[in-house]
Design an enzyme around this catalytic site. Structure first.
Site, PDB file in Angstrom:
ATOM      1  N   SER A   7      -4.610  -9.442  -3.384  1.00 53.63           N
ATOM      2  CA  SER A   7      -5.091 -10.394  -4.377  1.00 53.63           C
ATOM      3  C   SER A   7      -3.950 -11.294  -4.846  1.00 53.63           C
ATOM      4  O   SER A   7      -4.169 -12.242  -5.593  1.00 53.63           O
ATOM      5  CB  SER A   7      -5.719  -9.655  -5.560  1.00 53.63           C
ATOM      6  N   CYS A  55      16.136  15.881 -10.954  1.00 55.58           N
ATOM      7  CA  CYS A  55      17.172  15.923  -9.905  1.00 55.58           C
ATOM      8  C   CYS A  55      16.770  15.188  -8.638  1.00 55.58           C
ATOM      9  O   CYS A  55      17.540  15.149  -7.682  1.00 55.58           O
ATOM     10  CB  CYS A  55      17.526  17.372  -9.586  1.00 55.58           C
ATOM     11  N   HIS A 110       5.874  -0.281  -2.590  1.00 57.49           N
ATOM     12  CA  HIS A 110       5.387   0.506  -3.727  1.00 57.49           C
ATOM     13  C   HIS A 110       5.407   2.006  -3.466  1.00 57.49           C
ATOM     14  O   HIS A 110       4.656   2.757  -4.083  1.00 57.49           O
ATOM     15  CB  HIS A 110       3.979   0.031  -4.125  1.00 57.49           C
ATOM     16  N   GLU A 136     -12.061 -13.216   0.148  1.00 54.26           N
ATOM     17  CA  GLU A 136     -12.136 -14.079  -1.045  1.00 54.26           C
ATOM     18  C   GLU A 136     -10.877 -14.936  -1.144  1.00 54.26           C
ATOM     19  O   GLU A 136      -9.798 -14.468  -0.802  1.00 54.26           O
ATOM     20  CB  GLU A 136     -12.160 -13.223  -2.327  1.00 54.26           C
ATOM     21  N   ASN A 186       0.828  -1.206   0.000  1.00 48.23           N
ATOM     22  CA  ASN A 186       0.000   0.000   0.000  1.00 48.23           C
ATOM     23  C   ASN A 186       0.864   1.257   0.000  1.00 48.23           C
ATOM     24  O   ASN A 186       1.960   1.266   0.538  1.00 48.23           O
ATOM     25  CB  ASN A 186      -0.927   0.021   1.220  1.00 48.23           C
TER      26      ASN A 186
HETATM   27  P1  NAD Z   1      -6.028  -5.590  -4.972  1.00 50.11           P
HETATM   28  O1  NAD Z   1      -6.968  -4.447  -5.154  1.00 50.11           O
HETATM   29  O2  NAD Z   1      -5.559  -6.322  -6.149  1.00 50.11           O
HETATM   30  O3  NAD Z   1      -6.726  -6.672  -4.010  1.00 50.11           O
HETATM   31  C1  NAD Z   1      -7.346  -6.343  -2.804  1.00 50.11           C
HETATM   32  C2  NAD Z   1      -7.623  -7.618  -2.024  1.00 50.11           C
HETATM   33  O4  NAD Z   1      -8.191  -7.264  -0.774  1.00 50.11           O
HETATM   34  C3  NAD Z   1      -8.627  -8.563  -2.702  1.00 50.11           C
HETATM   35  O5  NAD Z   1      -8.098  -9.882  -2.684  1.00 50.11           O
HETATM   36  C4  NAD Z   1      -9.870  -8.460  -1.805  1.00 50.11           C
HETATM   37  O6  NAD Z   1     -10.598  -9.685  -1.737  1.00 50.11           O
HETATM   38  C5  NAD Z   1      -9.249  -8.121  -0.462  1.00 50.11           C
HETATM   39  N1  NAD Z   1     -10.130  -7.412   0.476  1.00 50.11           N
HETATM   40  C6  NAD Z   1     -11.174  -6.586   0.214  1.00 50.11           C
HETATM   41  N2  NAD Z   1     -11.709  -6.138   1.358  1.00 50.11           N
HETATM   42  C7  NAD Z   1     -10.993  -6.668   2.382  1.00 50.11           C
HETATM   43  C8  NAD Z   1     -11.053  -6.580   3.793  1.00 50.11           C
HETATM   44  N3  NAD Z   1     -11.964  -5.830   4.409  1.00 50.11           N
HETATM   45  N4  NAD Z   1     -10.153  -7.288   4.525  1.00 50.11           N
HETATM   46  C9  NAD Z   1      -9.211  -8.065   3.919  1.00 50.11           C
HETATM   47  N5  NAD Z   1      -9.100  -8.176   2.577  1.00 50.11           N
HETATM   48  C10 NAD Z   1      -9.975  -7.488   1.813  1.00 50.11           C
HETATM   49  O7  NAD Z   1      -4.822  -5.022  -4.108  1.00 50.11           O
HETATM   50  P2  NAD Z   1      -3.304  -5.493  -3.955  1.00 50.11           P
HETATM   51  O8  NAD Z   1      -3.208  -6.967  -3.899  1.00 50.11           O
HETATM   52  O9  NAD Z   1      -2.749  -4.686  -2.847  1.00 50.11           O
HETATM   53  O10 NAD Z   1      -2.551  -5.106  -5.304  1.00 50.11           O
HETATM   54  C11 NAD Z   1      -2.825  -4.029  -6.102  1.00 50.11           C
HETATM   55  C12 NAD Z   1      -1.827  -2.872  -6.102  1.00 50.11           C
HETATM   56  O11 NAD Z   1      -2.625  -1.750  -5.818  1.00 50.11           O
HETATM   57  C13 NAD Z   1      -0.751  -2.827  -5.058  1.00 50.11           C
HETATM   58  O12 NAD Z   1       0.418  -2.682  -5.745  1.00 50.11           O
HETATM   59  C14 NAD Z   1      -0.992  -1.527  -4.253  1.00 50.11           C
HETATM   60  O13 NAD Z   1       0.178  -0.756  -4.206  1.00 50.11           O
HETATM   61  C15 NAD Z   1      -2.002  -0.761  -5.042  1.00 50.11           C
HETATM   62  N6  NAD Z   1      -3.111  -0.118  -4.273  1.00 50.11           N
HETATM   63  C16 NAD Z   1      -2.879   0.455  -3.052  1.00 50.11           C
HETATM   64  C17 NAD Z   1      -3.911   1.019  -2.340  1.00 50.11           C
HETATM   65  C18 NAD Z   1      -3.612   1.625  -0.984  1.00 50.11           C
HETATM   66  O14 NAD Z   1      -2.511   2.107  -0.759  1.00 50.11           O
HETATM   67  N7  NAD Z   1      -4.569   1.577  -0.044  1.00 50.11           N
HETATM   68  C19 NAD Z   1      -5.216   1.005  -2.851  1.00 50.11           C
HETATM   69  C20 NAD Z   1      -5.429   0.425  -4.119  1.00 50.11           C
HETATM   70  C21 NAD Z   1      -4.357  -0.142  -4.806  1.00 50.11           C
HETATM   71 ZN    ZN Z   2      14.563  18.875 -10.237  1.00 49.65          ZN
END
Ligand code: NAD
Ligand code: ZN
Length: 244
Positions: A188, A128, A117, A214, A100
């Site tokens: 995921s 720079c 990330h 899921e 995240n």
């Molecule tokens: P993803 O969106 O692919 O998957 C999210 C996962 O969370 C799913 O498997 C879903 O079933 C699960 N989920 C949903 N609600 C939940 C809950 N209440 N408790 C537990 N699990 C729950 O996200 P990802 O796997 O992190 O990968 C996607 C990319 O997206 C990452 O690289 C990330 O950096 C970025 N991202 C970050 C944020 C953030 O910083 N909050 C938000 C969106 C995407």
């Molecule tokens: Zn600069």
């Protein structure tokens, strides 16, 4: 809710590593990539979150990031984030790896956090590398540019196709290889290389636990799949561990 075997493993562990994804912040109101992101739903994140898109469509990409920055600044950590802070205090060797960019683990109080990330609350110049605060980004209506070299300023996140920060990745791998228990929470498990970490943990003998509403591609190899929301399951888990 938790099996006897599982509770025994938890209570005897010293070293625990956790990998989190967007799901842990879902209950704070940060949409996951699969969630409903309003008007942005017409774009795939991959289309906006990459360097080429930023160069070709700088205004649009900045508009998306300003929207996400505002959204994230307005939300708060949830009980899942706070439970992980408690776990850091309980286990003598605890590492938190996150995909995240929302900074919510640190805002909750977690200290040892490896951000694979980047961090959406940071910004830097593509020329720079000078860093800029969000205050500067939001103080201008036009596309933000560096006052040092004139180049574009970009959000401090890792985009699709970019390398992960080497120091964060190395520490994450080390913590994954050396833990007794590895949690994969709210991810995921499809975005590589982060998605390889549960497999690496398993290879090195860790007990694998997944928390997700899921099943995911990782579910078939975990030792314990706790199906549900992390904001509900993690606080319950902490209660069980505290009753040592
Ligand atoms: P993803 O969106 O692919 O998957 C999210 C996962 O969370 C799913 O498997 C879903 O079933 C699960 N989920 C949903 N609600 C939940 C809950 N209440 N408790 C537990 N699990 C729950 O996200 P990802 O796997 O992190 O990968 C996607 C990319 O997206 C990452 O690289 C990330 O950096 C970025 N991202 C970050 C944020 C953030 O910083 N909050 C938000 C969106 C995407
Ligand atoms: Zn600069």
């Amino acid at each position: 809710m938790f099996s006897e075997k599982f509770i025994k493993v938890l209570k005897s562990a010293q070293s625990v590593t956790v990998l989190t994804g967007a799901g842990i912040s879902a209950e704070s109101g940060v949409p996951t990539f699969r969630g409903d992101d309003g008007l942005w739903k017409k774009f795939k994140p991959e289309e906006l979150a990459n360097f080429d898109a930023f160069i070709k469509n700088t205004e649009l990409v900045w508009e998306w990031y300003k929207y996400r920055k505002k959204l994230i600044a307005d939300v708060k950590p949830n009980p899942g984030h706070y439970a992980l802070v408690e776990m850091e205090n309980i286990f003598s060797n605890f590492s938190l790896i996150t995909q995240n960019v929302d900074n919510l683990h640190r805002r909750a109080g977690s200290k040892k956090v490896f951000e694979l990330h980047g961090n959406i609350q940071k910004n830097y110049c593509i020329g720079c590398k000078k860093e800029f605060s969000d205050e500067i980004i939001f103080s201008k209506l036009e596309i933000p540019r560096c006052d040092n070299c004139g180049e574009l300023i970009r959000p401090g996140v890792v985009w699709f196709g970019e390398c992960l920060p080497e120091d964060q990745w190395n520490e994450a791998e080390k913590a994954t290889r050396n833990c007794e228990i590895f949690f994969t929470i709210g991810t995921s498990a499809v975005v590589y290389p982060a998605a390889s970490l549960p497999y690496l943990a398993k290879e090195h003998g860790a007990f694998l636990i997944e928390i997700n509403p899921e099943p995911t591609p990782v579910t078939s190899i975990v030792d314990e799949f706790l199906q549900g929301k992390s904001g509900e399951i993690l606080p319950e888990l902490v209660k069980v561990i505290i009753k040592k």
